[in-house]
Design a protein around this motif. Structure first.
Motif, PDB file in Angstrom:
ATOM      1  N   LEU A 638      42.129 -42.735  40.471  1.00 44.71           N
ATOM      2  CA  LEU A 638      43.371 -41.984  40.689  1.00 44.71           C
ATOM      3  C   LEU A 638      44.136 -41.796  39.384  1.00 44.71           C
ATOM      4  CD1 LEU A 638      44.795 -43.480  44.017  1.00 44.71           C
ATOM      5  CD2 LEU A 638      44.177 -41.110  43.619  1.00 44.71           C
ATOM      6  N   PHE A 641      42.764 -39.021  37.156  1.00 42.36           N
ATOM      7  CA  PHE A 641      43.212 -37.693  37.582  1.00 42.36           C
ATOM      8  C   PHE A 641      44.691 -37.491  37.247  1.00 42.36           C
ATOM      9  CE2 PHE A 641      39.330 -37.761  40.079  1.00 42.36           C
ATOM     10  CZ  PHE A 641      38.940 -36.429  40.078  1.00 42.36           C
ATOM     11  N   ASP A 642      45.499 -38.547  37.494  1.00 40.84           N
ATOM     12  CA  ASP A 642      46.929 -38.398  37.231  1.00 40.84           C
ATOM     13  C   ASP A 642      47.217 -38.282  35.737  1.00 40.84           C
ATOM     14  OD1 ASP A 642      49.640 -38.365  38.462  1.00 40.84           O
ATOM     15  OD2 ASP A 642      49.941 -40.033  37.095  1.00 40.84           O
ATOM     16  N   LEU A 774      47.833 -27.724  41.455  1.00 42.49           N
ATOM     17  CA  LEU A 774      47.045 -28.902  41.069  1.00 42.49           C
ATOM     18  C   LEU A 774      46.731 -29.777  42.287  1.00 42.49           C
ATOM     19  CD1 LEU A 774      48.531 -30.160  37.665  1.00 42.49           C
ATOM     20  CD2 LEU A 774      46.444 -28.871  38.055  1.00 42.49           C
ATOM     21  N   GLU A 775      47.689 -29.883  43.219  1.00 45.77           N
ATOM     22  CA  GLU A 775      47.444 -30.654  44.453  1.00 45.77           C
ATOM     23  C   GLU A 775      46.265 -30.054  45.212  1.00 45.77           C
ATOM     24  OE1 GLU A 775      50.747 -31.300  47.157  1.00 45.77           O
ATOM     25  OE2 GLU A 775      52.019 -31.920  45.486  1.00 45.77           O
ATOM     26  N   ARG A 778      43.048 -30.702  43.352  1.00 47.38           N
ATOM     27  CA  ARG A 778      42.652 -32.114  43.484  1.00 47.38           C
ATOM     28  C   ARG A 778      41.981 -32.377  44.825  1.00 47.38           C
ATOM     29  NH1 ARG A 778      40.796 -36.292  43.678  1.00 47.38           N
ATOM     30  NH2 ARG A 778      41.650 -38.375  43.402  1.00 47.38           N
ATOM     31  N   SER A 779      42.471 -31.699  45.883  1.00 44.64           N
ATOM     32  CA  SER A 779      41.939 -31.961  47.224  1.00 44.64           C
ATOM     33  C   SER A 779      40.531 -31.389  47.420  1.00 44.64           C
ATOM     34  CB  SER A 779      42.881 -31.405  48.294  1.00 44.64           C
ATOM     35  OG  SER A 779      42.934 -30.003  48.208  1.00 44.64           O
ATOM     36  N   LEU A 792      35.857 -35.041  37.835  1.00 39.94           N
ATOM     37  CA  LEU A 792      36.946 -35.303  36.888  1.00 39.94           C
ATOM     38  C   LEU A 792      36.934 -34.291  35.738  1.00 39.94           C
ATOM     39  CD1 LEU A 792      39.328 -37.054  35.983  1.00 39.94           C
ATOM     40  CD2 LEU A 792      37.699 -38.536  34.806  1.00 39.94           C
ATOM     41  N   TYR A 795      38.074 -31.007  36.992  1.00 40.61           N
ATOM     42  CA  TYR A 795      39.531 -31.024  37.185  1.00 40.61           C
ATOM     43  C   TYR A 795      40.244 -30.862  35.848  1.00 40.61           C
ATOM     44  CZ  TYR A 795      44.116 -32.721  38.788  1.00 40.61           C
ATOM     45  OH  TYR A 795      45.467 -32.841  39.074  1.00 40.61           O
ATOM     46  N   LYS A 796      39.759 -31.578  34.831  1.00 39.77           N
ATOM     47  CA  LYS A 796      40.391 -31.498  33.498  1.00 39.77           C
ATOM     48  C   LYS A 796      40.362 -30.071  32.966  1.00 39.77           C
ATOM     49  CE  LYS A 796      39.627 -36.172  31.683  1.00 39.77           C
ATOM     50  NZ  LYS A 796      38.781 -37.002  30.825  1.00 39.77           N
ATOM     51  N   ALA A 799      42.457 -27.672  35.204  1.00 38.72           N
ATOM     52  CA  ALA A 799      43.893 -27.965  35.091  1.00 38.72           C
ATOM     53  C   ALA A 799      44.426 -27.449  33.761  1.00 38.72           C
ATOM     54  CB  ALA A 799      44.135 -29.467  35.222  1.00 38.72           C
TER      55      ALA A 799
END
Length: 909
Positions: A638, A641-642, A774-775, A778-779, A792, A795-796, A799
């Motif tokens: 987590l 990702f955060d 982003l939410e 992420r989902s 990951l 996502y990077k 994002a």
């Protein structure tokens, strides 16, 4: 064998750290006679001297012995408490940026004053973080006497605190606050539009009490400030009616990961039922993109019914679903599960369904506490999580020796075959202890189990107290009485209760009660009587064996078990602890008790008999270590990702701060405008394209829309020798000229204010949209793993691209809005300001009213939702200034937003 031998010869690493502090402690002790000679004014003068020496270049390490000696003397005079050597050691480790593991009753509250005082000499402010508001207020009042004796200021931060009071608390030398309030104030600060409204001045040094609870247990859950979105209550109710019709073949529950999913058979059944209820159109399947909303609601409904239990995860009070903190057993009013899960539980319980919320700002505790230049913590149990503290926060864990040797006897676990046999044995064990006057603290893992045990004790005619979320208000009193002769106390999760259980009962509480009950009698006479009685009771309890901690189940975390055990045997008191378990307990059942059940059956165990062996303890601890390891992996993932969002959050928040601090933003908006010009030219007159290939009609329309200028682009393109650079220069020049004319018409000061407000509001608006995107990313990004791509990394990269797009869109929107601004009539000006301020005021209200108090769903978030403001004046109408009364510039705005009038409806364009 060799390891044991080496430890005997050289000592453990922990022993060496403790040994290294002894010369410093000796220096502090040697200074004690000198500081005893100082009068009260001398202690304050010493603080001023130490501050001056630090300003001139002396390091805090050099000042430590004198600062600690001064602080010890102040505590002795203000509280009558003289710190032990081990407390000074704990303070040294905190100053060094470590976690001091100190057992219950070793005086951690006093320990924090030493490093707090030393680091406050820098003038940058120290934050002491507690797990609840009660402890923050209690500790600030209690230890505030010490700081006052040293000439230092001390403040406390709490929910719904008036603005001026909160700003004064943060401006103090030492500030006590809960982790929630600190995190939310950080988010609120980054939603403000003016520097003088900001609360937190610095993130220099934080001392976190119950550090394992805050930095480990609550770290999975983001803090979220949210505002209301559209109402979907009917859909929740419709879906809720469907869930009870499912049978065991329609879904699978994984208790280890606390997850529930539909089977293929369940999906087919769902499609039929949803179509029958007109929730899914004919011809549309659950796998179609258009079905996302319905699928989401059904999944949350299933989770609400199968994973969340009433009186364990939440209680229903006055028609409201109130969450229970799984680690402390406390209620968390104002906290809501995110992503529609709370609404699904409200539908399940037949409560009024509150609207869902959209995220305005969010941060995790992990990333909030990593903002501090220096971080330290205290707890009774940190060693089991030392690896996580080291990896995530760079914190070392040091076990500080107890002031007196521990005299508690920790017995091996007793394992029964069934829960019924276990509870029968527990009642009998409590009876034996009660009859000889030994106080018993019974630990349970849920409200339901504590109330069930309470019923059994009532049937057995055994007097007792129950402490859980329902008795939250009586907490301090129940804990204070738990050490009385023959007392029986049932407690749900004793982690972080913050009140010591003293043998014979809490003397101060007993004296206060007696004085309140007999107001006509002499208080000193009452005190003498109670003290004499207490001494007899304390001796009787010690003779009976001290406090007996009897746990009815093992928690999935060893730390929680150790915290419960640590309630007994404080400051060298005698005590005893034992765990009574059954093969039907959650932990035993999940981690393969079937084999053990078969073995016990073959051994011919009789009804009511228990197996007791050190091997059983070791086996259970291994199971707990597995769960802890899995939870650590979840938190690490987590955090990865955060961290992606956190990097972007830092950029945006730093940009906002820069804008608020700037007097003149004309350079920034000019750069933005020129970048928009560059993008327009590159889009419509791309490099290497001939003039007859340019889209001059498109460029003309874009200049009108985005730059607000009417220029003869078509004619320019037909001129000889005109290339992209010439077009670029002419557009930049025309737009600069138009904005210069606007600035002249408005006046420089008003124009600067307009630029600042438009910039801040556009950043906030774009950032909110970006968070939502982003939410959603992420989902769904986890599914990329099926295509052999790392979620990951995906996502990077996505994002980052989304962030770039957001910044580009930001430039365009700011330029476009500024190009449309023009001097107006008074009526037009007021209407425009209402539009400009509406968004900001809504965010401010959401930020002001957010009032969370503890962790929530590990997969969701914890949030405080904004509520509409009540106008301060009856008949207030936003569109009619005559209904606003006659407020002063610095008075509260009559709309009820909580802002000053000059920052809200009285703002000048």
């Amino acid at each position: 064998m060799l390891g044991k031998l080496a430890r005997k010869v050289f000592g453990t690493p922990n022993d060496r750290k403790v040994k290294a502090t002894r010369p410093t402690v000796a220096k502090i002790n040697a200074l004690e006679p000198d500081f005893e000679k100082l009068d009260d004014a001398g202690l304050i003068a010493k603080t001023a001297e130490l501050k001056e020496r630090h300003e001139k270049g002396e390091s805090l390490d050099d000042l430590l012995p004198e600062a600690f000696a001064n602080c010890r003397e102040a505590a002795k005079r203000a509280l009558g408490l003289r710190a032990f050597d081990v407390q000074l050691m704990g303070g040294i480790f905190l100053h060094q940026g470590n976690i001091s593991e100190m057992k219950t009753g070793e005086g951690k509250t006093l320990v924090a004053t030493f490093p707090a005082y030393l680091n406050a000499l820098t003038g940058r402010g120290v934050h002491i973080v507690t797990v609840n508001d009660y402890l923050a207020r209690r500790d600030s009042e209690w230890m505030g006497k010490v700081y006052a004796a040293l000439g230092m200021t001390c403040g406390v931060v709490y929910p719904r605190q008036p603005d001026d009071e909160k700003q004064a608390a943060y401006a103090s030398d030492i500030t006590y606050a809960t982790n929630n309030e600190l995190g939310f104030d950080y988010l609120r600060d980054n939603m403000k539009s003016e520097l003088n409204q900001i609360y937190q001045r610095d993130h220099y040094f934080a001392i976190v009490d119950e550090v394992d609870s805050i930095l480990i247990d609550e770290a999975r859950t983001p803090l979220i400030i949210s505002g209301p979105s559209q109402d979907r209550s009917e859909l929740y109710v419709s879906v809720d009616k469907l869930i009870p019709e499912l049978d065991d073949t329609h879904y699978e529950i994984d208790e280890k990961t606390r997850n529930v999913t539909f089977t293929d058979e369940g999906n087919e059944y769902l499609e039929q039922q949803l179509r029958a209820r007109d929730l899914l159109p004919e011809g549309q399947t659950l796998y179609d993109p258009e079905s996302t909303t319905v699928v989401h609601h059904v999944n949350q409904g299933l989770r609400a019914h199968k994973l969340f239990q009433r009186d364990k995860d939440y209680i229903v009070r006055d028609g409201e679903v109130i969450l229970i903190d799984e680690f402390t057993g406390r209620m968390m009013p104002g906290r809501r599960l995110s992503d529609g899960l709370h609404q699904a539980i409200e539908a399940k319980e037949g409560c009024n369904i509150q609207p869902e919320n959209v995220t305005l700002a969010s941060v995790t505790f992990q990333n909030y506490f990593r903002l501090y230049d220096k971080l330290s913590g205290m707890t009774g149990t940190a060693t089991t999580e030392a690896e996580e503290f080291g990896q995530i926060y760079g914190l070392g864990v040091v076990e500080v020796p107890t002031n007196k040797p521990i005299a508690r006897i920790d017995e091996d676990d007793q394992v029964f075959r069934t829960g019924r046999e276990k509870f029968t044995a527990i009642v009998e064990e409590i009876r034996k202890a009660h009859e000889k006057g030994q106080p018993v603290l019974v630990g349970t893992t849920s409200i339901e189990k504590s109330e069930m045990l309470s019923t059994l004790l009532t049937e057995a005619k055994l007097p007792h107290n129950v402490l859980n979320a329902r008795q939250h208000e009586k907490e301090a009193q129940i804990v204070a009485d738990a050490g009385k002769l023959g007392a029986v106390t049932i407690a749900t999760n004793m982690a972080g209760r913050g009140t010591d259980i003293k043998l014979g009962g809490n003397l101060d509480f007993q004296i206060m009660e007696a004085i309140a009950a007999a107001p006509d009698r002499d208080p000193e006479e009452i005190r003498a009587e109670i003290e004499a009685q207490h001494a007899d009771d304390e001796k009787a309890v010690i003779d009976a064996g001290g406090l007996y901690v009897l746990a009815t189940e093992r928690h999935e975390s060893r730390r929680i078990d150790n915290q419960l055990r640590g309630r007994s045997g404080r400051q060298g008191d005698p005590g005893r602890s034992s765990f009574f378990l059954s093969l039907e307990d959650d932990l035993m059942r999940i981690f393969g008790s079937d084999r053990l059940d078969n073995v016990l059956g073959k051994l011919g165990m009789k009804e009511g008999e228990a197996i007791v062996h050190p091997w059983v303890n070791k086996s259970l601890e291994r199971a707990q270590a597995k769960v802890e390891g899995r939870n650590f992996d979840i938190r690490k993932q987590l955090l990865k990702f955060d961290d992606v969002m956190n990097d972007q959050r830092k950029v945006i928040f730093a940009q906002r701060r820069e804008i608020m601090e700037a007097e003149d933003l004309s350079e920034i908006v000019t750069d933005m405008r020129h970048e928009v010009v560059d993008e327009l030219v590159d889009t419509y007159a791309p490099p290497k394209a001939y003039a007859d290939q340019w889209e001059v009609q498109g460029l003309y329309a874009a200049c009108l829309e985005k730059l607000g200028i009417d220029v003869p682009v078509i004619g320019w393109a037909e001129e000889d020798g005109v290339d992209q650079e010439v077009i670029r220069e002419r557009l930049a020049e025309a737009s600069d000229k138009m904005m210069a004319e606007k600035a002249e018409a408005f006046g420089p000061e008003t124009m600067r204010q307009i630029e600042k407000q438009i910039l801040l509001q556009t950043i906030d608006s774009k950032w909110r949209e970006h968070l939502l995107t982003l939410e959603h990313l992420r989902s769904v990004v986890g599914f990329r793993g099926y295509a052999q791509r790392d979620p990951l990394n995906e996502y990077k990269s996505e994002a980052f691209q989304l962030f770039e797009n957001m910044l580009e869109s930001l430039r365009e929107t700011v330029t476009q809005q500024l190009s449309q601004v023009r001097p107006m009539t008074e009526d037009e000006q007021r209407k425009m300001m209402e539009q400009l301020m509406a968004q900001q005021a809504e965010m401010q209200r959401a930020a002001q009213s957010a009032e969370p108090t503890g962790p929530a769903d590990p997969d969701g978030g914890q949030s405080g939702a904004g509520a509409p403001a009540e106008p301060l004046i009856a008949g207030f109408d936003e569109t009619d200034p005559s209904t606003w009364g006659d407020p002063g510039r610095n008075d509260p705005c009559p709309c009820g937003s909580g802002l000053k009038f000059k920052h809200c409806h009285g703002r000048l364009v």
